[in-house]
Scaffold this motif. Sequence first.
Motif, PDB file in Angstrom:
ATOM      1  N   LYS A   1       0.826  -1.204   0.000  1.00 10.28           N
ATOM      2  CA  LYS A   1       0.000   0.000   0.000  1.00 10.28           C
ATOM      3  C   LYS A   1       0.864   1.260   0.000  1.00 10.28           C
ATOM      4  O   LYS A   1       0.571   2.233  -0.705  1.00 10.28           O
ATOM      5  CB  LYS A   1      -0.933   0.020   1.219  1.00 10.28           C
ATOM      6  N   GLU A   2       1.945   1.226   0.790  1.00 10.05           N
ATOM      7  CA  GLU A   2       2.860   2.373   0.830  1.00 10.05           C
ATOM      8  C   GLU A   2       3.507   2.575  -0.535  1.00 10.05           C
ATOM      9  O   GLU A   2       3.615   3.705  -1.022  1.00 10.05           O
ATOM     10  CB  GLU A   2       3.927   2.145   1.895  1.00 10.05           C
ATOM     11  N   ALA A   3       3.918   1.486  -1.175  1.00 17.26           N
ATOM     12  CA  ALA A   3       4.528   1.583  -2.500  1.00 17.26           C
ATOM     13  C   ALA A   3       3.526   2.135  -3.511  1.00 17.26           C
ATOM     14  O   ALA A   3       3.878   2.985  -4.342  1.00 17.26           O
ATOM     15  CB  ALA A   3       5.036   0.217  -2.949  1.00 17.26           C
ATOM     16  N   LEU A   4       2.279   1.689  -3.435  1.00 18.86           N
ATOM     17  CA  LEU A   4       1.242   2.179  -4.336  1.00 18.86           C
ATOM     18  C   LEU A   4       1.011   3.669  -4.132  1.00 18.86           C
ATOM     19  O   LEU A   4       0.904   4.436  -5.104  1.00 18.86           O
ATOM     20  CB  LEU A   4      -0.063   1.401  -4.117  1.00 18.86           C
ATOM     21  N   THR A   5       0.953   4.117  -2.899  1.00 22.57           N
ATOM     22  CA  THR A   5       0.773   5.540  -2.602  1.00 22.57           C
ATOM     23  C   THR A   5       1.926   6.362  -3.185  1.00 22.57           C
ATOM     24  O   THR A   5       1.714   7.409  -3.787  1.00 22.57           O
ATOM     25  CB  THR A   5       0.686   5.763  -1.077  1.00 22.57           C
ATOM     26  N   ILE A   6       3.139   5.870  -3.010  1.00 22.60           N
ATOM     27  CA  ILE A   6       4.307   6.583  -3.546  1.00 22.60           C
ATOM     28  C   ILE A   6       4.222   6.661  -5.062  1.00 22.60           C
ATOM     29  O   ILE A   6       4.443   7.731  -5.656  1.00 22.60           O
ATOM     30  CB  ILE A   6       5.616   5.881  -3.102  1.00 22.60           C
ATOM     31  N   LEU A   7       3.882   5.546  -5.705  1.00 21.04           N
ATOM     32  CA  LEU A   7       3.780   5.542  -7.161  1.00 21.04           C
ATOM     33  C   LEU A   7       2.663   6.461  -7.647  1.00 21.04           C
ATOM     34  O   LEU A   7       2.822   7.177  -8.641  1.00 21.04           O
ATOM     35  CB  LEU A   7       3.551   4.118  -7.672  1.00 21.04           C
ATOM     36  N   GLU A   8       1.527   6.466  -6.945  1.00 25.60           N
ATOM     37  CA  GLU A   8       0.428   7.353  -7.330  1.00 25.60           C
ATOM     38  C   GLU A   8       0.839   8.811  -7.190  1.00 25.60           C
ATOM     39  O   GLU A   8       0.533   9.636  -8.049  1.00 25.60           O
ATOM     40  CB  GLU A   8      -0.806   7.063  -6.474  1.00 25.60           C
ATOM     41  N   ASN A   9       1.539   9.151  -6.104  1.00 25.04           N
ATOM     42  CA  ASN A   9       1.987  10.526  -5.904  1.00 25.04           C
ATOM     43  C   ASN A   9       2.998  10.932  -6.969  1.00 25.04           C
ATOM     44  O   ASN A   9       2.950  12.057  -7.485  1.00 25.04           O
ATOM     45  CB  ASN A   9       2.594  10.706  -4.510  1.00 25.04           C
ATOM     46  N   GLU A  10       3.912  10.034  -7.314  1.00 26.61           N
ATOM     47  CA  GLU A  10       4.893  10.345  -8.361  1.00 26.61           C
ATOM     48  C   GLU A  10       4.213  10.519  -9.705  1.00 26.61           C
ATOM     49  O   GLU A  10       4.554  11.422 -10.460  1.00 26.61           O
ATOM     50  CB  GLU A  10       5.952   9.243  -8.438  1.00 26.61           C
ATOM     51  N   THR A  11       3.233   9.666 -10.005  1.00 24.63           N
ATOM     52  CA  THR A  11       2.506   9.767 -11.265  1.00 24.63           C
ATOM     53  C   THR A  11       1.749  11.086 -11.333  1.00 24.63           C
ATOM     54  O   THR A  11       1.786  11.782 -12.349  1.00 24.63           O
ATOM     55  CB  THR A  11       1.518   8.585 -11.413  1.00 24.63           C
ATOM     56  N   ALA A  12       1.084  11.443 -10.238  1.00 25.67           N
ATOM     57  CA  ALA A  12       0.344  12.705 -10.210  1.00 25.67           C
ATOM     58  C   ALA A  12       1.304  13.876 -10.372  1.00 25.67           C
ATOM     59  O   ALA A  12       1.008  14.841 -11.101  1.00 25.67           O
ATOM     60  CB  ALA A  12      -0.428  12.833  -8.903  1.00 25.67           C
ATOM     61  N   LEU A  13       2.450  13.828  -9.742  1.00 29.38           N
ATOM     62  CA  LEU A  13       3.441  14.896  -9.847  1.00 29.38           C
ATOM     63  C   LEU A  13       3.956  15.005 -11.277  1.00 29.38           C
ATOM     64  O   LEU A  13       4.070  16.116 -11.822  1.00 29.38           O
ATOM     65  CB  LEU A  13       4.600  14.621  -8.881  1.00 29.38           C
ATOM     66  N   LEU A  14       4.228  13.873 -11.915  1.00 28.17           N
ATOM     67  CA  LEU A  14       4.701  13.893 -13.307  1.00 28.17           C
ATOM     68  C   LEU A  14       3.619  14.431 -14.241  1.00 28.17           C
ATOM     69  O   LEU A  14       3.910  15.200 -15.156  1.00 28.17           O
ATOM     70  CB  LEU A  14       5.116  12.488 -13.744  1.00 28.17           C
ATOM     71  N   GLN A  15       2.377  14.040 -14.007  1.00 34.92           N
ATOM     72  CA  GLN A  15       1.290  14.521 -14.854  1.00 34.92           C
ATOM     73  C   GLN A  15       1.121  16.027 -14.699  1.00 34.92           C
ATOM     74  O   GLN A  15       0.916  16.750 -15.667  1.00 34.92           O
ATOM     75  CB  GLN A  15      -0.007  13.798 -14.520  1.00 34.92           C
ATOM     76  N   ARG A  16       1.215  16.520 -13.444  1.00 36.36           N
ATOM     77  CA  ARG A  16       1.124  17.969 -13.224  1.00 36.36           C
ATOM     78  C   ARG A  16       2.279  18.684 -13.905  1.00 36.36           C
ATOM     79  O   ARG A  16       2.108  19.716 -14.528  1.00 36.36           O
ATOM     80  CB  ARG A  16       1.128  18.271 -11.724  1.00 36.36           C
ATOM     81  N   HIS A  17       3.459  18.117 -13.801  1.00 36.84           N
ATOM     82  CA  HIS A  17       4.650  18.716 -14.397  1.00 36.84           C
ATOM     83  C   HIS A  17       4.498  18.778 -15.915  1.00 36.84           C
ATOM     84  O   HIS A  17       4.778  19.791 -16.539  1.00 36.84           O
ATOM     85  CB  HIS A  17       5.895  17.906 -14.014  1.00 36.84           C
ATOM     86  N   ARG A  18       4.004  17.699 -16.536  1.00 33.91           N
ATOM     87  CA  ARG A  18       3.787  17.687 -17.988  1.00 33.91           C
ATOM     88  C   ARG A  18       2.709  18.694 -18.376  1.00 33.91           C
ATOM     89  O   ARG A  18       2.821  19.370 -19.382  1.00 33.91           O
ATOM     90  CB  ARG A  18       3.389  16.284 -18.440  1.00 33.91           C
ATOM     91  N   SER A  19       1.658  18.767 -17.558  1.00 33.03           N
ATOM     92  CA  SER A  19       0.565  19.693 -17.857  1.00 33.03           C
ATOM     93  C   SER A  19       1.053  21.137 -17.810  1.00 33.03           C
ATOM     94  O   SER A  19       0.747  21.934 -18.685  1.00 33.03           O
ATOM     95  CB  SER A  19      -0.570  19.482 -16.857  1.00 33.03           C
ATOM     96  N   VAL A  20       1.838  21.453 -16.800  1.00 38.83           N
ATOM     97  CA  VAL A  20       2.371  22.811 -16.669  1.00 38.83           C
ATOM     98  C   VAL A  20       3.310  23.109 -17.829  1.00 38.83           C
ATOM     99  O   VAL A  20       3.274  24.187 -18.427  1.00 38.83           O
ATOM    100  CB  VAL A  20       3.097  22.984 -15.308  1.00 38.83           C
TER     101      VAL A  20
END
Length: 104
Positions: free
Chosen positions: A69-88
Amino acid sequence: KTKHVEHKEKESAYLDKTVAELSSDRSSVQAELDAVLEYLKKIEEQCIAKAETFAERKRRREAEIAGLKEALTILENETALLQRHRSVAREHRHGLRGAMTLSA
């Protein structure tokens, strides 16, 4: 009679010497046996499968699930951060193109 006594004394000395040697041999062999038995005990502890209790299996499974679960949370946060970074970055590129076309 004295020859008989001398013979018995020699025999007694020989038997005492033999007993001392055999006692020493036995002590050495016993020490070696003790070492081998101790080594065997360690090997058996490593090699013989021990049944895990239900509580141990449950604890191990819960720890694994928590880690996943911790690994999934980390991966979800990294994915969201990358998506925000690409969007910006995309907005920034489109914004610059639009500004360039307006001024041209």
